[in-house]
Design a protein around this motif. Structure first.
Motif, PDB file in Angstrom:
ATOM      1  N   MET A   1      41.879 -10.470 -11.750  1.00 36.71           N
ATOM      2  CA  MET A   1      42.115 -10.396 -10.312  1.00 36.71           C
ATOM      3  C   MET A   1      40.861 -10.847  -9.547  1.00 36.71           C
ATOM      4  O   MET A   1      39.746 -10.692 -10.039  1.00 36.71           O
ATOM      5  N   GLU A   2      41.074 -11.374  -8.344  1.00 34.81           N
ATOM      6  CA  GLU A   2      39.949 -11.888  -7.567  1.00 34.81           C
ATOM      7  C   GLU A   2      39.035 -10.755  -7.107  1.00 34.81           C
ATOM      8  O   GLU A   2      39.486  -9.726  -6.602  1.00 34.81           O
ATOM      9  N   ASN A   3      37.760 -10.952  -7.298  1.00 37.48           N
ATOM     10  CA  ASN A   3      36.762  -9.993  -6.832  1.00 37.48           C
ATOM     11  C   ASN A   3      36.291 -10.461  -5.454  1.00 37.48           C
ATOM     12  O   ASN A   3      35.328 -11.211  -5.324  1.00 37.48           O
ATOM     13  N   ARG A   4      37.000 -10.023  -4.415  1.00 44.92           N
ATOM     14  CA  ARG A   4      36.730 -10.532  -3.067  1.00 44.92           C
ATOM     15  C   ARG A   4      35.336 -10.171  -2.575  1.00 44.92           C
ATOM     16  O   ARG A   4      34.697 -10.947  -1.864  1.00 44.92           O
ATOM     17  N   THR A   7      32.948 -12.606  -4.114  1.00 45.80           N
ATOM     18  CA  THR A   7      33.094 -13.906  -3.455  1.00 45.80           C
ATOM     19  C   THR A   7      32.418 -13.894  -2.088  1.00 45.80           C
ATOM     20  O   THR A   7      31.700 -14.834  -1.717  1.00 45.80           O
ATOM     21  N   GLU A 146      42.988  -4.738 -12.190  1.00 46.84           N
ATOM     22  CA  GLU A 146      42.943  -5.485 -13.446  1.00 46.84           C
ATOM     23  C   GLU A 146      44.040  -4.987 -14.385  1.00 46.84           C
ATOM     24  O   GLU A 146      44.632  -3.928 -14.176  1.00 46.84           O
TER      25      GLU A 146
END
Length: 226
Positions: A1-4, A7, A146
């Motif tokens: 999953m995106e780790n905002r 980022t 996750e």
């Protein structure tokens, strides 16, 4: 999953936010030891670890970790060639004074204290901080939704890492912690391993992880600072 959060840190925070910073030489420790001490000194129940990279050689630079606090500040710990660099990034109308006024003197004191301890005790302290890191990793996986397999192995890593540390296992309350971790391993094992961790289980697991983390942080403090 995106780790905002990661980022955001890489794309905006690191280049656009105000920051405070200090550096500390490794001697008489090695990079891994000071990095782990800094990790613990920065850490708290209100801190979320959103990234960690470990150097393959504990005597060399390369390790890096990033924390996000419940006050919406980011803290970076970087193991450079001859020194450790800690940087706190903070939004407008706030400060990073705590890094200089509290963290720096505490870390300097712990560096000296740790260097004078027996090697066996040093090893155990670092192994308990490893448990601390594994708990953080698990919490981050849960908040990122996750897959269950990653959450399961993170819980297992924390449990197994703790089981080989005498100071941990002999401390009051350790049996309850192992029971709690075992319970969650069983719960997660019964889920579809390739599906995201269920939203309805997030509050319960996070609550338990934070309770355990608080206990572990206190244990390290007691052993490290006495």
């Amino acid at each position: 999953m995106e780790n905002r959060l990661l980022t955001q840190f890489n794309n905006v925070i690191r280049t656009q936010w105000s920051f405070t910073q200090f550096e500390l030489s490794y001697e008489p420790l090695i990079p891994k030891q000071l990095f782990e001490l800094a990790y613990h000194t920065i850490n708290s129940v209100g801190m979320r670890n959103i990234f960690i990279k470990q150097s393959s050689d504990e005597t060399k630079e390369g390790s890096h970790t990033i924390f996000y606090s419940n006050t919406k500040k980011f803290t970076s710990i970087e193991a450079l060639e001859n020194k450790l660099r800690l940087t706190k990034y903070f939004p407008e109308e706030t400060t990073g004074d705590k890094l200089i006024n509290e963290v720096k003197p505490k870390l300097e004191k712990r560096k000296l204290s740790f260097s004078s301890k027996k090697n066996e005790l040093k090893t155990q302290i670092l192994k308990i901080i490893l448990v601390e890191r594994k708990l953080d990793q698990c919490a981050n996986f849960v908040m990122l939704n996750e897959i269950n397999r990653k959450v399961y192995f993170a819980i297992g890593d924390a449990r197994e890492s703790a089981a080989v540390v005498p100071i941990f296992m002999e401390a009051e309350g350790s049996s309850l912690i192992q029971l709690a971790l075992n319970k969650w391993m069983t719960n997660v094992q019964n889920l579809d391993q390739e599906k995201p961790f269920p939203d309805n289980l997030v509050p319960g697991l996070l609550k338990n992880l934070m309770q355990i983390k608080k206990w572990v942080l206190n244990l390290v403090d007691n052993v490290l600072d006495k």
